[in-house]
Design a protein around this motif. Structure first.
Motif, mmCIF file in Angstrom:
data_model
loop_
_atom_site.group_PDB
_atom_site.id
_atom_site.type_symbol
_atom_site.label_atom_id
_atom_site.label_comp_id
_atom_site.label_asym_id
_atom_site.label_seq_id
_atom_site.Cartn_x
_atom_site.Cartn_y
_atom_site.Cartn_z
ATOM 1 N N UNK A 150 15.881 7.329 -1.469
ATOM 2 C CA UNK A 150 15.997 7.789 -0.085
ATOM 3 C C UNK A 150 15.930 9.315 -0.022
ATOM 4 N N UNK A 151 15.740 9.867 1.174
ATOM 5 C CA UNK A 151 15.873 9.235 2.485
ATOM 6 C C UNK A 151 14.615 8.483 2.920
ATOM 7 N N UNK A 152 14.846 7.487 3.799
ATOM 8 C CA UNK A 152 13.761 6.679 4.341
ATOM 9 C C UNK A 152 13.708 6.834 5.858
ATOM 10 N N UNK A 153 12.503 6.873 6.377
ATOM 11 C CA UNK A 153 12.283 6.738 7.820
ATOM 12 C C UNK A 153 11.634 5.382 8.030
ATOM 13 N N UNK B 192 0.867 -1.174 0.000
ATOM 14 C CA UNK B 192 0.000 0.000 0.000
ATOM 15 C C UNK B 192 0.905 1.225 0.000
ATOM 16 N N UNK B 193 0.834 1.994 -1.050
ATOM 17 C CA UNK B 193 1.692 3.174 -1.208
ATOM 18 C C UNK B 193 0.792 4.397 -1.284
ATOM 19 N N UNK B 194 0.966 5.315 -0.343
ATOM 20 C CA UNK B 194 0.119 6.502 -0.278
ATOM 21 C C UNK B 194 0.968 7.745 -0.019
ATOM 22 N N UNK B 195 0.392 8.902 -0.304
ATOM 23 C CA UNK B 195 1.071 10.167 -0.037
ATOM 24 C C UNK B 195 2.204 10.436 -1.002
ATOM 25 N N UNK B 196 2.850 11.568 -0.801
ATOM 26 C CA UNK B 196 4.002 11.931 -1.631
ATOM 27 C C UNK B 196 4.883 12.897 -0.859
ATOM 28 N N UNK B 197 6.092 13.046 -1.348
ATOM 29 C CA UNK B 197 7.042 13.937 -0.694
ATOM 30 C C UNK B 197 8.452 13.409 -0.801
ATOM 31 N N UNK B 198 9.442 14.203 -0.412
ATOM 32 C CA UNK B 198 10.850 13.806 -0.536
ATOM 33 C C UNK B 198 11.268 12.715 0.440
ATOM 34 N N UNK B 199 10.505 12.563 1.519
ATOM 35 C CA UNK B 199 10.819 11.544 2.527
ATOM 36 C C UNK B 199 9.814 10.400 2.407
ATOM 37 N N UNK B 200 10.303 9.173 2.462
ATOM 38 C CA UNK B 200 9.427 7.999 2.416
ATOM 39 C C UNK B 200 9.482 7.266 3.749
ATOM 40 N N UNK B 201 8.321 7.000 4.310
ATOM 41 C CA UNK B 201 8.201 6.261 5.567
ATOM 42 C C UNK B 201 7.836 4.815 5.240
ATOM 43 N N UNK B 202 8.611 3.872 5.755
ATOM 44 C CA UNK B 202 8.374 2.453 5.522
ATOM 45 C C UNK B 202 7.866 1.828 6.816
ATOM 46 N N UNK B 203 6.690 1.199 6.743
ATOM 47 C CA UNK B 203 6.035 0.606 7.907
ATOM 48 C C UNK B 203 6.171 -0.908 7.862
ATOM 49 N N UNK C 1 13.812 -3.705 10.406
ATOM 50 C CA UNK C 1 14.063 -2.275 10.246
ATOM 51 C C UNK C 1 15.442 -1.896 10.772
ATOM 52 N N UNK C 2 15.855 -2.508 11.862
ATOM 53 C CA UNK C 2 17.209 -2.269 12.368
ATOM 54 C C UNK C 2 18.251 -2.816 11.398
ATOM 55 N N UNK C 3 17.982 -3.983 10.822
ATOM 56 C CA UNK C 3 18.924 -4.570 9.873
ATOM 57 C C UNK C 3 19.037 -3.709 8.622
ATOM 58 N N UNK C 4 17.910 -3.190 8.140
ATOM 59 C CA UNK C 4 17.914 -2.283 6.990
ATOM 60 C C UNK C 4 18.791 -1.070 7.301
ATOM 61 N N UNK C 5 18.594 -0.480 8.475
ATOM 62 C CA UNK C 5 19.363 0.716 8.858
ATOM 63 C C UNK C 5 20.845 0.408 8.987
ATOM 64 N N UNK C 6 21.171 -0.813 9.377
ATOM 65 C CA UNK C 6 22.567 -1.224 9.490
ATOM 66 C C UNK C 6 23.190 -1.413 8.113
ATOM 67 N N UNK C 7 22.441 -2.010 7.194
ATOM 68 C CA UNK C 7 22.971 -2.327 5.870
ATOM 69 C C UNK C 7 23.033 -1.108 4.951
ATOM 70 N N UNK C 8 22.128 -0.144 5.156
ATOM 71 C CA UNK C 8 22.054 1.023 4.273
ATOM 72 C C UNK C 8 22.051 2.305 5.107
ATOM 73 N N UNK C 9 23.127 2.545 5.847
ATOM 74 C CA UNK C 9 23.159 3.684 6.784
ATOM 75 C C UNK C 9 22.981 5.037 6.122
ATOM 76 N N UNK D 127 21.084 5.754 3.637
ATOM 77 C CA UNK D 127 19.752 5.911 3.068
ATOM 78 C C UNK D 127 18.685 6.151 4.128
ATOM 79 N N UNK D 128 19.034 5.912 5.390
ATOM 80 C CA UNK D 128 18.047 5.966 6.475
ATOM 81 C C UNK D 128 18.215 7.249 7.272
ATOM 82 N N UNK D 129 17.107 7.998 7.378
ATOM 83 C CA UNK D 129 17.136 9.288 8.073
ATOM 84 C C UNK D 129 16.601 9.212 9.489
ATOM 85 N N UNK D 130 15.949 8.105 9.839
ATOM 86 C CA UNK D 130 15.395 7.974 11.175
ATOM 87 C C UNK D 130 14.763 6.610 11.364
ATOM 88 N N UNK D 131 14.579 6.237 12.616
ATOM 89 C CA UNK D 131 14.071 4.910 12.946
ATOM 90 C C UNK D 131 13.134 5.009 14.145
#
Length: 305
Positions: A121-124, A48-59, A135-143, A145-149
């Protein structure tokens, strides 16, 4: 898993009338997915992909849960950012050919989705419970690209290691998910009304929960994911530390067992820029008090705007 699958298929053959009945009910109850189906290298992923903007939030939903678990959070965040939620493995409306369901598999699936949609990116990242591991593993592998957790009552890897403290709990739950998987083809879990995932969400999702809670894919996924949980924990143990300045918000539910609350103290030391919020709720903060999760995500979006 091979032996369990043989037993499952044998039981399905012996109880063929029940198998036909179960598959007929599944087809009858089928509901169209609320999002889109994305074909990746290994799967057909419902997202489900909704909204728009420069930042993408992954749930990332918790164990046995799916994209619609975020029905109170995603619409609000979509007002200010692009938001992506999805179904892991063969949960919900997704179907996968992957032989494993580890946290690394989830990271790879998310990357495939983002590449397909051409979302940069950037991704939250937001992870609930078991979803916090990937989500922690993603942030570890792609530091970079991740702006917040945001870790919402996220599981610590200790929960899934076969230690003296955990072995009885883990073995008991393994027996439960194995029984569900083996008997799912002939519909015994359906007869017992033991569905996978949520029993209740917003009223509009009643029919969806009735469908996705009893699919063969759901029972296979919950079985596979739990069998692979120790491997997921090891992946976290072997991962590189998170970027020291990464903004992290840890939301910890107060109404949890003491052992779980002690593990939360380990999660709050992930970076030098981690804060903890204690929520006066049970485990599913995003359903019991979604404003806490929404405000935490909005805070990270504001920091990065």
């Amino acid at each position: 898993m091979i032996l369990s699958t043989i037993i499952r298929n044998t039981l399905g053959t012996v109880g063929f009338p029940f198998t036909l009945w179960n598959l007929a009910i599944e087809r009858k109850n089928k509901v169209k997915p609320p999002g889109q189906i994305i074909k990746t290298k290994s799967s057909e992923v419902h997202a489900i992909v909704t909204g728009e903007g420069p930042i993408t939030v992954i749930l990332e939903a918790g164990f046995s849960s799916i994209s619609i678990d975020w029905c109170y959070v995603q619409p609000e965040i979509s007002k200010v950012a692009r938001v992506v939620s999805y179904d892991r493995g063969s949960y919900g409306w997704s179907r996968t050919k992957r032989r494993t369901m580890t946290s690394l598999d989830s990271v790879e699936e998310i990357k495939d989705i983002l590449d397909h949609l051409k979302i940069q990116p950037p991704y939250i990242l937001v992870g609930h419970s078991f979803g916090g591991l990937s989500m922690r593993l993603f942030a570890s592998m792609y530091p970079n690209e991740v702006a917040g957790l945001v870790l919402e009552d996220a599981a610590h890897e200790n929960q899934y290691m076969l230690s003296k403290e955990n072995i009885n709990r883990i073995k008991k739950f393994r027996r439960l998910v194995t029984f569900g998987y083996i008997t799912s083809l002939v519909g015994i879990p359906r007869m017992l009304k033991q569905k996978i995932g949520r029993k209740f969400l917003a009223k509009e999702y009643d029919e969806s929960l009735e469908y996705i809670g009893y699919t063969l894919g759901a029972y296979k996924s919950v079985y596979r994911e739990y069998l692979d949980a120790e491997e997921s924990a090891k992946q976290l143990l072997n991962a590189k530390p998170l970027r020291s300045d990464l903004p992290v918000i840890v939301i910890s539910a107060k109404k949890q067992p003491e052992a779980w609350r002690q593990d939360q103290q380990l999660v709050i030391n992930l970076t030098n820029n981690t804060e903890q919020i204690e929520a006066d709720t049970g485990h599913s903060v995003h359903l019991e008090n979604p404003e806490i999760v929404i405000n935490s995500i909005l805070k990270l979006i504001k920091i990065n705007s």
